[in-house]
Scaffold this active site. Sequence first.
Site, mmCIF file in Angstrom:
data_model
loop_
_atom_site.group_PDB
_atom_site.id
_atom_site.type_symbol
_atom_site.label_atom_id
_atom_site.label_comp_id
_atom_site.label_asym_id
_atom_site.label_seq_id
_atom_site.Cartn_x
_atom_site.Cartn_y
_atom_site.Cartn_z
ATOM 1 N N HIS A 75 -8.220 -4.848 -0.592
ATOM 2 C CA HIS A 75 -6.939 -4.181 -0.337
ATOM 3 C C HIS A 75 -6.183 -5.033 0.677
ATOM 4 O O HIS A 75 -6.145 -4.720 1.868
ATOM 5 C CB HIS A 75 -7.211 -2.775 0.215
ATOM 6 C CG HIS A 75 -6.038 -1.841 0.123
ATOM 7 N ND1 HIS A 75 -5.650 -1.251 -1.064
ATOM 8 C CD2 HIS A 75 -5.164 -1.397 1.058
ATOM 9 C CE1 HIS A 75 -4.600 -0.473 -0.841
ATOM 10 N NE2 HIS A 75 -4.292 -0.552 0.437
ATOM 11 N N SER A 112 0.822 -1.202 0.000
ATOM 12 C CA SER A 112 0.000 0.000 0.000
ATOM 13 C C SER A 112 0.867 1.267 0.000
ATOM 14 O O SER A 112 1.587 1.519 -0.971
ATOM 15 C CB SER A 112 -0.974 -0.053 1.189
ATOM 16 O OG SER A 112 -1.995 0.898 1.065
ATOM 17 N N ASP A 168 -11.130 -3.496 -4.715
ATOM 18 C CA ASP A 168 -10.347 -2.789 -3.690
ATOM 19 C C ASP A 168 -11.028 -1.451 -3.398
ATOM 20 O O ASP A 168 -11.214 -0.647 -4.308
ATOM 21 C CB ASP A 168 -8.924 -2.568 -4.227
ATOM 22 C CG ASP A 168 -7.984 -1.951 -3.212
ATOM 23 O OD1 ASP A 168 -8.442 -1.171 -2.358
ATOM 24 O OD2 ASP A 168 -6.769 -2.231 -3.288
#
Length: 197
Positions: free
Chosen positions: A181, A101, A151
């Site tokens: 995610h 991320s 996501d």
Amino acid sequence: MHYIYKENKKGAPVFVLLHGTGGTETDLVSLAELLNPEYNMLGIRGNVQENGMNRYFKRHGEGQYDWKDLEFRGNELYEFIVKKSKEHNFALEDTVLVGFSNGSNIAIQMMLTHPSSFKKAALFAPLYPADVVEKQDFSTTDVFLSLGKGDPIVPESESTRVIQLFEDRGAQVTTAWVNGHSLTQEVALQAREWINK
């Protein structure tokens, strides 16, 4: 910057571990151990705070980057990695950037700014919401991208943009898709296969 350095085998490649929002320098250690237990590791904590959570750069909202800060922090992180490479005697070309991320996003920033420094990266749930004009040469770069279906943070169109960003510059790109995610055991095993092929 807070960091850990762990040497498992002298002269082995080094995983540079870059956590997601709210993480620390140790978040991806178990992932690194799964990917290849002989590789050495450098885990770095982001030094930007957002509501008490560690990040690598500022943003104005979800997916709205502070581009000036990203540029500054990307260079700052790069210089830090260079410094540690001298202290611990490893070459940047022998590193594998491993990000999740927010960590993946600053990894992309460093790769775009210093295209000849990093040759390998495993990036989980990346987002780089910009049209990059410069045509960096990634022809000797090998990238594993783990992307999310459904996501909530990264729309699929943005995942496609990240794939194209690397493919358009000649990188060898391997993709894997997960739900949401996340960084799943299944995709970690796919990344392990990619690392050790």
